[in-house]
Design an enzyme around this catalytic site. Structure first.
Site, PDB file in Angstrom:
ATOM      1  N   ASP A   8       0.867  -1.174   0.000  1.00  0.00           N
ATOM      2  CA  ASP A   8       0.000   0.000   0.000  1.00  0.00           C
ATOM      3  C   ASP A   8       0.910   1.232   0.000  1.00  0.00           C
ATOM      4  O   ASP A   8       2.132   1.117  -0.185  1.00  0.00           O
ATOM      5  CB  ASP A   8      -0.989  -0.031   1.184  1.00  0.00           C
ATOM      6  CG  ASP A   8      -0.310   0.163   2.541  1.00  0.00           C
ATOM      7  OD1 ASP A   8       0.941   0.231   2.585  1.00  0.00           O
ATOM      8  OD2 ASP A   8      -1.033   0.242   3.556  1.00  0.00           O
ATOM      9  N   CYS A  65       3.174  -3.290   4.008  1.00  0.00           N
ATOM     10  CA  CYS A  65       2.350  -2.140   4.395  1.00  0.00           C
ATOM     11  C   CYS A  65       3.082  -1.424   5.527  1.00  0.00           C
ATOM     12  O   CYS A  65       4.293  -1.607   5.684  1.00  0.00           O
ATOM     13  CB  CYS A  65       0.928  -2.569   4.771  1.00  0.00           C
ATOM     14  SG  CYS A  65       0.788  -3.652   6.204  1.00  0.00           S
ATOM     15  N   THR A  67       2.785  -1.735   8.880  1.00  0.00           N
ATOM     16  CA  THR A  67       3.202  -2.661   9.940  1.00  0.00           C
ATOM     17  C   THR A  67       3.519  -4.063   9.433  1.00  0.00           C
ATOM     18  O   THR A  67       4.123  -4.860  10.149  1.00  0.00           O
ATOM     19  CB  THR A  67       2.072  -2.820  10.973  1.00  0.00           C
ATOM     20  OG1 THR A  67       0.899  -3.283  10.262  1.00  0.00           O
ATOM     21  CG2 THR A  67       1.757  -1.511  11.679  1.00  0.00           C
ATOM     22  N   HIS A  98      10.451 -24.471   8.585  1.00  0.00           N
ATOM     23  CA  HIS A  98       9.410 -25.241   9.279  1.00  0.00           C
ATOM     24  C   HIS A  98       8.002 -25.022   8.737  1.00  0.00           C
ATOM     25  O   HIS A  98       7.150 -25.891   8.881  1.00  0.00           O
ATOM     26  CB  HIS A  98       9.418 -24.918  10.776  1.00  0.00           C
ATOM     27  CG  HIS A  98      10.585 -25.527  11.498  1.00  0.00           C
ATOM     28  ND1 HIS A  98      10.667 -25.574  12.879  1.00  0.00           N
ATOM     29  CD2 HIS A  98      11.716 -26.115  11.029  1.00  0.00           C
ATOM     30  CE1 HIS A  98      11.808 -26.171  13.224  1.00  0.00           C
ATOM     31  NE2 HIS A  98      12.466 -26.503  12.119  1.00  0.00           N
ATOM     32  N   HIS A 133       7.652 -31.545   9.246  1.00  0.00           N
ATOM     33  CA  HIS A 133       7.087 -30.214   9.002  1.00  0.00           C
ATOM     34  C   HIS A 133       6.102 -30.240   7.829  1.00  0.00           C
ATOM     35  O   HIS A 133       5.135 -29.480   7.820  1.00  0.00           O
ATOM     36  CB  HIS A 133       8.203 -29.203   8.760  1.00  0.00           C
ATOM     37  CG  HIS A 133       9.158 -29.128   9.916  1.00  0.00           C
ATOM     38  ND1 HIS A 133       8.779 -28.671  11.152  1.00  0.00           N
ATOM     39  CD2 HIS A 133      10.457 -29.513  10.023  1.00  0.00           C
ATOM     40  CE1 HIS A 133       9.808 -28.750  11.978  1.00  0.00           C
ATOM     41  NE2 HIS A 133      10.839 -29.265  11.327  1.00  0.00           N
TER      42      HIS A 133
END
Ligand code: RB5
Length: 144
Positions: A8, A65, A67, A98, A133
């Site tokens: 963004d 973005c 955060t 993993h 995994h």
């Protein structure tokens, strides 16, 4: 690798730096925008990039973005996507080893450019371990 990238407005400057970095390293970029710092809604950009990974148009995705949270929530709504928001190299490596993460989520307001590029490089280079995994990752998909 073919890498779908999107951001963004809050992640746009870092998207440009990451794109240049990856192209210089020989990767092919599919850029889903945005293309400026004008305010936009992150799902409109993160979703198409994640879908490109889910439908094999791209090998991996990187979404950015402010955060890293909104783009990651959006990416993880797409079936087949395992998005990992990473703010350190260890998590980036482990998300590959993993969790077989196929979308990396970064926050420009959280992670500096130098560290972000180290995270990107570590994340792209690290292999999936498979074995036990793979069983666990399959259970993620089974729970959809
Ligand atoms: C935009 O202001 C900001 O909310 C967005 O970039 C992101 O951080 C949301 O999760």
């Amino acid at each position: 690798m073919k890498i779908a990238i999107a951001s963004d407005h809050a992640g746009f400057p870092l998207k440009e730096v990451v794109s240049e970095h990856l192209q210089a390293a020989g990767h092919e970029i599919i850029d889903f925008g945005t293309n400026s710092t004008a305010s936009v809604d992150y799902p409109d950009y993160a979703r198409p990039a994640a879908q490109a990974v889910a439908n094999s148009q791209a090998d991996r995705g990187i979404v950015i973005c402010g955060t890293g949270l909104g783009v990651c929530m959006t990416a993880n709504k797409v079936s087949g996507i395992r998005g990992a928001r990473c703010t350190d190299e260890y998590s980036a490596r482990m998300s590959r080893r993993h969790n077989d993460a196929n979308v990396l989520c970064l926050g420009q307001r959280v992670t500096g450019v130098g560290l972000a590029l180290s995270i990107v490089d570590a994340w792209l280079a690290e292999p999936f371990e498979g074995g036990r995994h793979a069983r666990r990752v399959a259970k993620i998909e089974a729970s959809l």
